[in-house]
Motif scaffolding. Structure first.
Motif: not given
Lengths: 315, 315
Positions: B118, B123-126, B128
């Motif tokens: 990420q 990419e800031w993607n929570q 996970i």
């Protein structure tokens, strides 16, 4: 007696509560506009939805169980005036956060990024040289429930742990203690520097250029507390100048981290999008704290409840 | 008395030995064609260079210190006949190997590969979702010095450890034991399955299609022992069919792993190029074992030496 849940839990968890407490009328997955707000003696909430308007209507309310660790968004003054008990789930984050911090520390020491990148290139190269945790030293800023759990795990790896809090008073799983004032002096010895400090008037901007400059050239810095522990540009300059060697950051000055932040592209930085406290077991753990408290409450032994919060102080 | 080192150590280590043992004449960084082979009472070697030709010339030799754990390449029968003592550095790999295994287990559970990928995309993607070690179960095939150290660390994380050896006899840091025969029955419960087994007639091909098929769909398998524990194509089929979920492999049927091996490109496989035992502290640890032994030897108390090897049995 009505117990109102302002969020959803799983069906088997509902069944468990009903069978453990047949005398209680549980109302699950309701909103704050539900009429049961007026009849409920207990409200279980994530803490963001119980405002003044709810409190005005909650004529029977005696206990608020907050299923989160932070209470910043609650009208604590009003709650204190009304004499309502408050409990929270302090410490619920300690396992996922401590495990995640150990994952990052070990991954860094064993150079797993390099292992993964070599594999991408189908490259068999044995020159990767990891370093060991055994015999190293770690500073833990904020040796509370979470910091203590990190300390306990690090000690199992043979790491010497140094806790750092305002006064330097002893904390669990710390081999030695230093105060905020003694930090700069202790940093040159540390292989790992971890912060899990909350944001308070005393921790905001606590770490300065001098602190980073005092770190080892081989030091790993982790921030899993709050992003206002330092000015982010000071940290970036420190990382560019080689002290500390690398950083793993789960928190930032601005979240989400802006797309143009230099942190995204720095070789020696790992950006974790504030996910270290996430756990599939969150509600399960919250209920493990709630159930004995509800038992104590029903038996008229409210003084035996765990994780009580003083609404006047907020913790 | 001459003590011959058939490899190089660091200058400060040479100085330390000379100052600790002024009565000894140390000869460092020599080859086997050195005339000192004939005069030396002690030879310190990595074990690959002491052959029959060396032994014929080693007229004064009374003790061989092998600075490695394996003795496969030494003429043990001849050494036994000559009545030469042998010691090794058994257990020296336990720290780097156990730390590396924990690094891989935690990285897998916390999905650090996804975190790194990420970040590559800014990419800031929570989304996970890591899983926890606490409360999980791990099977350790080969609960000796290395397996025990992994078990000790896993127990600190709240993992229940199951040791597996030939007889099922109790081993340290294992909550329960199973024998090789009971393995298939125990596997369906395990979240992590680790092998650190050496290659012997009993371990070659020990794991079959049925064993992998009995693993959980969420299980992580690690092989840090030897690559002949199974047919590699059986493991590949098992990983393709989804049991176990993933594998971390430090050892292979053929090493280096051939460029055309499908393992390189499998999403659920981590290829580690047989580096888990590497450590910058190897020689330091070997000397920590050697020095008390040399002291005991000089004082005529050879029976107090640690890590003695019976050359007839080879361990």
């Amino acid at each position: 007696m009505d117990v109102l849940f302002l969020f959803r839990i799983r069906e088997h968890q509902e069944d468990m509560l009903r069978s453990e407490f047949p005398e209680v009328n549980f109302l699950f997955d309701r909103k704050t506009d539900d009429p049961a707000v007026e009849t409920s003696e207990v409200i279980v909430t994530y803490g963001t939805d119980v405002d003044e308007n709810v409190l005005v209507r909650a004529k029977n309310l005696k206990w608020i169980m907050v299923a989160s660790a932070g209470m910043e968004q609650m009208p604590l003054g009003r709650i204190a005036e009304m004499g309502i008990r408050v409990t929270n789930v302090r410490g619920i984050h300690k396992t996922p956060m401590a495990e995640t911090m150990l994952a990052h520390i070990l991954s860094y020491r064993k150079k797993l990024k390099d292992v993964y990148e070599q594999q991408e290139r189908s490259e068999w190269n044995q020159k990767i040289r990891g370093t060991e945790l055994l015999g190293s030293k770690a500073m833990i800023l904020g040796p509370g429930a979470i910091g203590g759990e990190v300390g306990r795990l690090l000690q199992a790896f043979g790491v010497r742990t140094y806790g750092c809090n305002r006064s330097g008073r002893q904390a669990e799983y710390m081999d030695e203690m230093v105060s905020f004032g003694g930090l700069a002096e202790a940093l040159p010895e540390m292989d790992t520097v971890i912060s899990v400090l909350p944001s308070t008037s005393e921790t905001k901007g606590l770490l300065s250029r001098e602190h980073f400059g005092a770190m080892k050239e081989s030091a790993l810095f982790l921030n899993f507390g709050r992003g206002d522990l330092y000015e982010e540009k000071v940290l970036i300059e420190a990382l560019e100048s080689g002290r500390p060697a690398a950083a793993v950051l789960d928190v930032f000055e601005t979240e989400p981290l802006p797309a143009d932040s230099p942190l995204w592209n720095m070789e020696n930085v790992t950006v974790s999008p504030h996910i270290s406290s996430h756990s599939g077991k969150y509600v399960e753990r919250a209920l493990e704290i709630f159930m004995p408290n509800l038992r104590a409450y029903l038996e008229g032994q409210a003084d035996k409840m765990q994780n009580r919060v003083d609404p006047e102080r907020g913790y």
